[in-house]
Enzyme design. Structure first.
Site: not given
Ligand code: ATP
Length: 904
Positions: A335, A631, A635
């Protein structure tokens, strides 16, 4: 410890209205217990733990030590010796067998306990309400009356009565065996409903598969339903690794071969005119000589030491085979957020429609200190559109910002925490926003949907829905459609910023619950927020180290393509524009195409958890050994499919930790690299132990063979260069004193510069077999030679001659040990003094050998005789022979290796 409720009332909390349960438990749903009350209850009800009874019975472990073909051969030898009247020998062999079994047992038992303890060392915390605020509390400290805030991925830490639910789905397989998640709500159930149908309760040990809930704990620890049936749930922790199994198979074959050779030897002895007793004794000596008695203990201890040092480097192994597999991993899929990056988001750019250019926000970390500026000019008064944007960011938010001593901390999602900090920099606090826009309902954020929405009352009447999420998802729901805004979002993402879009929509006052249909369209865009999350310095270094070690690193992120590419470049994963695959593009590829693409693509963006599974399968189809981090709730399948599933100790959901082979206590990519390094060290050290031990067996077996085949029969008695008990002495004392220190051997300097090993390669490869043959053969020549010298020229008698043979082998092994400290290079490359245990081992062995030679008691037990100084010197000198021999062999092999191809 009695159940609080049954103590006071007759009825089960499942069949009472939620308010009654709260009343009985003396707690308010909105504030939770006070910390004082929680402490008092903890005192009264005890910690919320279910002590596990030992996972594998003591007898089972003991039986595993005994039920080993090699041990059977030894026991048979004892019987034979008894029948022949060699009582002392029989007893000595028996004592050795018993001691060996006990040592093996204790080691395995301790290693098992240690590994178990490590697995439960994975931090286990739960979000609860206490003193009116949200707080992470260790699961063990939960008490009846605590208000739980559950969300998808959480493990339910105790039995609790539901107070509020939103689409709650719970997986109760641990309790009911039913693997399909069940829906739950707050309605009371009939009085005598069985556990599986108590839909108004959640139970300890189950997992939240979807939705959110608030619930009040009614029972903890042993009083929970899980506590009552815990014996059913003792899942066996596998202590056998592929390597141990491989060795067990080899062990069986060795045992069969030894029996055959021993029989042949018996026949040969009789043929040469040995008395029956002597012929049998020779056969027994051979069997004892050829069995590597000390090996099992050495393997278990080496693994346990490896697991311990991995834990010290923040990688907790939950499943022992992973400790070995780690060393052969060829790909790490990781990630981005929090693992490769710091996971501390800071809003840097803000943009609202009608406000023209983008605003900049200064400051680092979570401290709400920073200034708003535009084109380098400070802005004192926050313009209205920007204020609306920030307000929405605080309203549509589940995190909390708090000052603890000198530090500002957030609870919850860092992405949301960053929005709180940004608003506070502009003078807007969460309390104020709660006042202005009281929240009525929410759809929580999920990676698949990539948005979050909340429903709020407005002061002027009516309600408003705030929507926050990935720009393309939010803009799609906005009117008028704003293609130009998407471009702006792209260019922010191109700078490596994570971009969120925010939008609002007014809805009538009657709407009580928010559903996905309510957020399908009709929104008005409020603006964009761009936040940085800089790469971790140590991750950049760890990626370089992986590349040197022939391991590919692939970043798999939910973030935007442009953001992912920018961060990928900073991390050294991408060059130029490099190939970046998005989830959407991935969907269009067939499995065969993906298998081709997956090789050259190192950055995957906008992927959902199910894509992870496809990427993994494609990698595995290429024969890669893949580690994968995860996480979230979803997953879990990928973590299970991966050769090494890696969960995040801090931010990971409980489901992900439960499915993983390894848990990182600091969520840091660098810890994976450290674990791989340890994995390679463990495997190398196991090979070193084998390389060291096996020649001893071959060498001694040859000594006995030579004796039986060529030594004369003197005065009606066969002349044996070594007796069975003496052979056992060498096998066990040498093994324990000398092979064990190898488990502490440091990492070889080139260990992280060579390509990963082939996971299918047998541990006893050609190199090892050749070494075993050469070193064993020369050992037998030294042993037999010195025996004959002592017997023939110095006429010290048969006992002195045998003692001489044993002593020369001991010296030979001491020098050989030094060679074994490095598999390929010379000791000087490893550093002569890098492992103090080697010297401790050698010292201990010399002391034991002195006792063996000089103590009258030992002379009696082992039929030994005292030696003179000249004999010791001679034994040491002849032992030295091994050094040039192995050195030459290593040199020859290195030459041969550099001649052929490099990485596999
Ligand atoms: P990684 O996989 O690298 O850990 P991540 O898990 O943070 O990244 P996601 O959490 O799936 O990625 O987020 C995907 C997208 O969703 C982000 O790019 C953002 O635009 C949006 N996003 C992330 N967190 C939030 C939130 N709390 N509320 C609304 N939108 C969000």
């Amino acid at each position: 410890m009695a159940d609080l409720l049954t103590e006071k009332i007759e009825e089960h909390p499942a069949s009472l209205p939620a308010e009654r349960v709260l009343e009985e438990l003396g707690v308010s749903a909105g504030r939770g217990l006070t910390s004082g009350e929680a402490a008092r209850r903890l005192e009264k009800y005890g910690p919320n733990v279910i002590e596990s009874t030992s996972r594998e019975g003591v007898l089972e472990i003991l039986w595993r030590q005994i039920n080993n073909p090699l041990i059977w051969v030894l026991l048979a030898s004892v019987l034979l010796a008894l029948v022949l009247g060699e009582t002392i020998d029989a007893l000595v062999i028996l004592a050795v067998v018993v001691a060996n079994t006990l040592i093996g047992f204790m080691q395995e038992y301790r290693a098992g306990k240690e590994i178990e303890a490590l697995a439960s060392y994975v931090p286990d915390e739960t979000l609860v309400l206490r003193d009116g605020g949200r707080e992470m509390v260790p699961a063990a400290e939960l008490v009846p009356g605590d208000i739980l805030l559950l969300q998808a991925g959480d493990r339910v830490p105790a039995d609790a009565r539901l107070l509020e639910v939103r689409g709650l789905q719970v997986d109760e397989a641990a309790l009911t065996g039913e693997s399909v998640p069940v829906s739950k709500d707050v309605e009371p159930v009939a009085e005598d409903t069985p556990v599986a149908d108590r839909t108004s309760m959640v139970h300890n040990g189950s997992f939240v598969a979807g939705g959110t809930a608030t619930a009040v704990i009614t029972a903890t620890g042993r009083d929970t339903e899980l506590g009552r049936v815990s014996a059913m749930l003792e899942e066996a922790q596998e202590v056998e690794t592929p390597l141990i199994k491989q060795i067990a198979v080899v062990g069986k074959w060795i045992a069969v071969a030894i029996l055959a050779v021993a029989l042949l030897l018996l026949v040969l002895g009789l043929f040469r005119g040995f008395p029956l007793a002597d012929a049998v004794l020779a056969a027994v000596a051979l069997a004892v000589a050829a069995i590597p008695e000390g090996l099992p203990a050495v393997i278990t201890i080496t693994l346990a030491i490896g697991v311990r040092s991995m834990a010290a480097r923040r990688a907790v192994i939950r499943y022992l085979p992973a400790a070995e597999t780690l060393g052969s991993s060829t790909v790490i899929c990781t990630d981005k957020t929090g693992t490769l990056t710091r996971g501390e988001m800071t809003v840097r750019q803000l943009w609202a429609p009608g406000s023209g250019e983008t605003y900049e926000l200064s400051g680092v970390g979570y401290a709400p200190e920073g200034e708003l500026s535009r084109n380098g000019e400070r802005i004192e008064e926050v313009p209205e559109p920007l204020r609306e944007l920030l307000l929405a960011g605080v309203a549509c938010n589940d995190s909390e910002l708090r000052r603890e001593e000198d530090r500002w901390r957030i609870t919850g999602d860092p992405t949301e925490g960053a929005l709180l900090v940004a608003a506070r920099k502009a003078g807007l606090t969460a309390d104020e926003v709660r006042e202005l826009r009281p929240r009525r309902d929410a759809i929580p954020f999920e990676s698949e949907r990539r948005y979050m929405a909340t429903l709020h009352g407005l002061p002027e009447g009516g309600q408003i829905v705030y929507l926050k999420g990935a720009p393309e998802v939010v803009l799609e729901r906005c009117e008028p459609d704003a293609g130009e805004v998407l471009e702006r979002a792209e260019s922010m993402a191109g700078e490596g910023l994570r971009v969120l879009a925010l939008a609002a929509r007014k809805v009538p006052g009657e709407l009580e619950e928010l559903s996905e249909e309510d957020v399908e369209g009709g929104f008005e865009l409020l603006g964009l927020a761009g936040m940085i999350d800089p790469p971790r310095e140590e991750a950049i270094e760890a990626i370089e180290a992986c590349h040197r070690a022939g391991i590919t690193v692939k970043m798999i992120t939910g973030d935007h393509k442009a953001t992912a590419a920018a961060i990928g470049r900073q991390l050294g994963l991408l060059e130029g524009d490099g190939p970046v695959l998005t989830g959407k593009e991935l969907d269009e590829l067939s499995d065969e195409e993906l298998i081709r693409e997956v090789e050259r693509t190192n950055v995957f963006a906008r992927v959902a958890p199910e894509h992870k599974l496809r990427i993994l399968k494609a990698l595995q189809a290429r024969g890669e050994v893949a580690a994968m981090t995860g996480d979230g709730v979803n997953d879990a399948p990928a973590l299970k499919q991966a050769d090494i599933g890696v969960a995040m100790g801090i931010t990971g959901t409980d489901v992900s930790k439960e499915s993983a082979d390894m848990v990182l206590t600091d969520d840091n990519f660098a810890s994976i690299e450290a674990a791989v390094e340890e994995g390679r060290r463990v495997y190398d050290n196991l090979r070193k132990a084998l390389t060291f031990l096996l020649p001893t067996n071959v060498g001694q077996a040859l000594i006995i063979l030579i004796g039986v085949a060529f030594f004369p029969v003197v005065g009606g008695e066969a002349l044996l260069p070594m007796l069975p008990t003496q052979v056992l002495w060498v096998n066990l004392v040498v093994a324990v004193a000398l092979a064990l220190p190898l488990a502490f051997e440091v990492l070889e300097p080139d260990a992280m510069r060579r390509p990963p090993r082939d996971p299918d390669a047998p541990i006893l490869d050609r190199i090892l077999l050749l070494r075993t043959a050469v070193v064993g053969l020369i050992m037998s020549l030294v042993g037999v030679g010195l025996f004959l010298f002592e017997y023939g020229f110095r006429s010290g008698g048969i006992e002195a001659a045998q003692t001489m043979a044993v002593t020369s082998i001991i010296f030979y092994q001491i020098f050989y040990l030094i060679e074994c400290r490095s598999l390929r290079g010379s000791v000087f490359e490893v550093g002569l003094f890098t492992n103090k245990w080697i010297f401790v081992g050698i010292g201990a062995l010399l002391l034991l050998q002195l006792a063996f030679v000089y103590l009258p008691f030992m002379n009696f037990l082992f039929h030994t005789a005292p030696l003179g100084a000249a004999e010791w010197l001679l034994a040491a000198l002849f032992g030295l022979v091994v050094l040039p021999v192995v050195d030459l062999e290593k040199r020859w092999r290195r030459r041969a290796e550099s001649g052929q191809a490099g990485p596999r």
